[in-house]
Write a protein that holds these residues in place. Sequence first.
Motif, PDB file in Angstrom:
ATOM      1  N   HIS A  94       7.200   6.469   1.523  1.00 57.58           N
ATOM      2  CA  HIS A  94       6.428   5.344   2.063  1.00 57.58           C
ATOM      3  C   HIS A  94       7.050   4.064   1.510  1.00 57.58           C
ATOM      4  O   HIS A  94       7.959   4.107   0.679  1.00 57.58           O
ATOM      5  CB  HIS A  94       4.948   5.458   1.628  1.00 57.58           C
ATOM      6  CG  HIS A  94       4.798   5.399   0.159  1.00 57.58           C
ATOM      7  ND1 HIS A  94       4.880   6.518  -0.661  1.00 57.58           N
ATOM      8  CD2 HIS A  94       4.638   4.337  -0.677  1.00 57.58           C
ATOM      9  CE1 HIS A  94       4.758   6.149  -1.915  1.00 57.58           C
ATOM     10  NE2 HIS A  94       4.625   4.832  -1.957  1.00 57.58           N
ATOM     11  N   HIS A  96       6.272  -0.308   0.311  1.00 61.90           N
ATOM     12  CA  HIS A  96       5.361  -1.406  -0.036  1.00 61.90           C
ATOM     13  C   HIS A  96       6.088  -2.680   0.407  1.00 61.90           C
ATOM     14  O   HIS A  96       7.307  -2.777   0.209  1.00 61.90           O
ATOM     15  CB  HIS A  96       5.100  -1.451  -1.544  1.00 61.90           C
ATOM     16  CG  HIS A  96       4.520  -0.178  -2.094  1.00 61.90           C
ATOM     17  ND1 HIS A  96       3.164   0.021  -2.278  1.00 61.90           N
ATOM     18  CD2 HIS A  96       5.117   0.983  -2.479  1.00 61.90           C
ATOM     19  CE1 HIS A  96       2.949   1.237  -2.778  1.00 61.90           C
ATOM     20  NE2 HIS A  96       4.115   1.845  -2.898  1.00 61.90           N
ATOM     21  N   GLU A 106       7.240  -3.802  -5.585  1.00 60.68           N
ATOM     22  CA  GLU A 106       6.299  -3.535  -6.703  1.00 60.68           C
ATOM     23  C   GLU A 106       7.029  -3.758  -8.024  1.00 60.68           C
ATOM     24  O   GLU A 106       6.553  -4.486  -8.888  1.00 60.68           O
ATOM     25  CB  GLU A 106       5.797  -2.103  -6.600  1.00 60.68           C
ATOM     26  CG  GLU A 106       5.015  -1.851  -5.306  1.00 60.68           C
ATOM     27  CD  GLU A 106       3.918  -0.840  -5.489  1.00 60.68           C
ATOM     28  OE1 GLU A 106       4.229   0.319  -5.833  1.00 60.68           O
ATOM     29  OE2 GLU A 106       2.748  -1.201  -5.313  1.00 60.68           O
ATOM     30  N   HIS A 119       9.497   4.208  -1.689  1.00 57.95           N
ATOM     31  CA  HIS A 119       9.168   5.219  -2.697  1.00 57.95           C
ATOM     32  C   HIS A 119       9.306   6.608  -2.078  1.00 57.95           C
ATOM     33  O   HIS A 119       8.612   6.925  -1.101  1.00 57.95           O
ATOM     34  CB  HIS A 119       7.731   5.033  -3.200  1.00 57.95           C
ATOM     35  CG  HIS A 119       7.566   3.828  -4.062  1.00 57.95           C
ATOM     36  ND1 HIS A 119       6.342   3.252  -4.309  1.00 57.95           N
ATOM     37  CD2 HIS A 119       8.469   3.077  -4.738  1.00 57.95           C
ATOM     38  CE1 HIS A 119       6.489   2.213  -5.098  1.00 57.95           C
ATOM     39  NE2 HIS A 119       7.787   2.084  -5.380  1.00 57.95           N
ATOM     40  N   THR A 200       1.116   3.773  -8.098  1.00 57.38           N
ATOM     41  CA  THR A 200       0.710   2.371  -8.001  1.00 57.38           C
ATOM     42  C   THR A 200      -0.495   2.219  -7.066  1.00 57.38           C
ATOM     43  O   THR A 200      -0.913   1.112  -6.771  1.00 57.38           O
ATOM     44  CB  THR A 200       1.866   1.499  -7.467  1.00 57.38           C
ATOM     45  OG1 THR A 200       2.190   1.954  -6.147  1.00 57.38           O
ATOM     46  CG2 THR A 200       3.078   1.597  -8.367  1.00 57.38           C
TER      47      THR A 200
END
Length: 263
Positions: A94, A96, A106, A119, A200
């Motif tokens: 996935h 972010h 992140e 990630h 996270t």
Amino acid sequence: TACSSKYVLSQMHPMWQGPLVVPGGDRQSPIDIVVRKSIFDSKLKPLVTKYDPHTCQQIWNNGYSFLVEYDDTTDKSTLQGGPMEDKFRLCQFHFHWGETNAWGSEHTVDKKLFPAELHLVHWNSDKYSLFEEAVMEDNGLAVIGVFLKVGKRHEGLQKLVDALPAIRHKDSVVEFNRFDPGCLLPTNTDDYWTYHGSLTTPPLTESVTWLIMKQHIEVSHEQLAVFRSLLFTSAEEDMQKSMVNNFRVQQPLRGRAVRSSFS
Ligand SMILES: Cc1ccc(O)c(S)c1
Ligand SMILES: [Zn+2]
């Protein structure tokens, strides 16, 4: 077998990142990687990824990001090497990202922000039999982090970008096959930073060996814009919210060492 769909984030905090600080948490993620404070460790081995594109199953919007999920019932798509002694099984990847190209990652490197971060989530299949078990254990997970920069179009990513309009809303799923996640890794995977941290997103469990690639990948502005066309909200909700800024605030290092595989 989806490693994350059963992993429903139950006690949700109003803000998607969950509690800003986990009580008693002393190995939370993400962090800023202070390059001059990282410690070169010559014992760190190169990463060895063996990904079978046929284990790709579906892509779905879980209301926090979009996940590409792999069949993790066998050791077909694996990660080993690096600081790890055991073999880890790929279960999902996935991203972010931010609402603009100015932020979105992140982790940061000497406070440098990237527009997005990939990630690739793996769990220790030598020690555990399910992702749900491994996620609760010290170092049960190994997550490869790759920074994205805006530049030339990423041809391998486009197949994934083309599937996103079909999963605009939270909880939408589409079948997604034959995608090789290896195409999203940078050409150099020998140079990375590694430290012990956490998920996270809730439950923020401190079960992750992080492997942050030094080399970024490039995607086009238009490809990132499609990420931002996703929604946090389901089709039924009247207030539609753009899926952007789905990153967690940085966490205290609490004396942890960040090691580098390169000098
Ligand atoms: C297992 C898992 C789920 C969501 C995430 O953002 C991360 S970093 C890891
Ligand atoms: Zn993540």
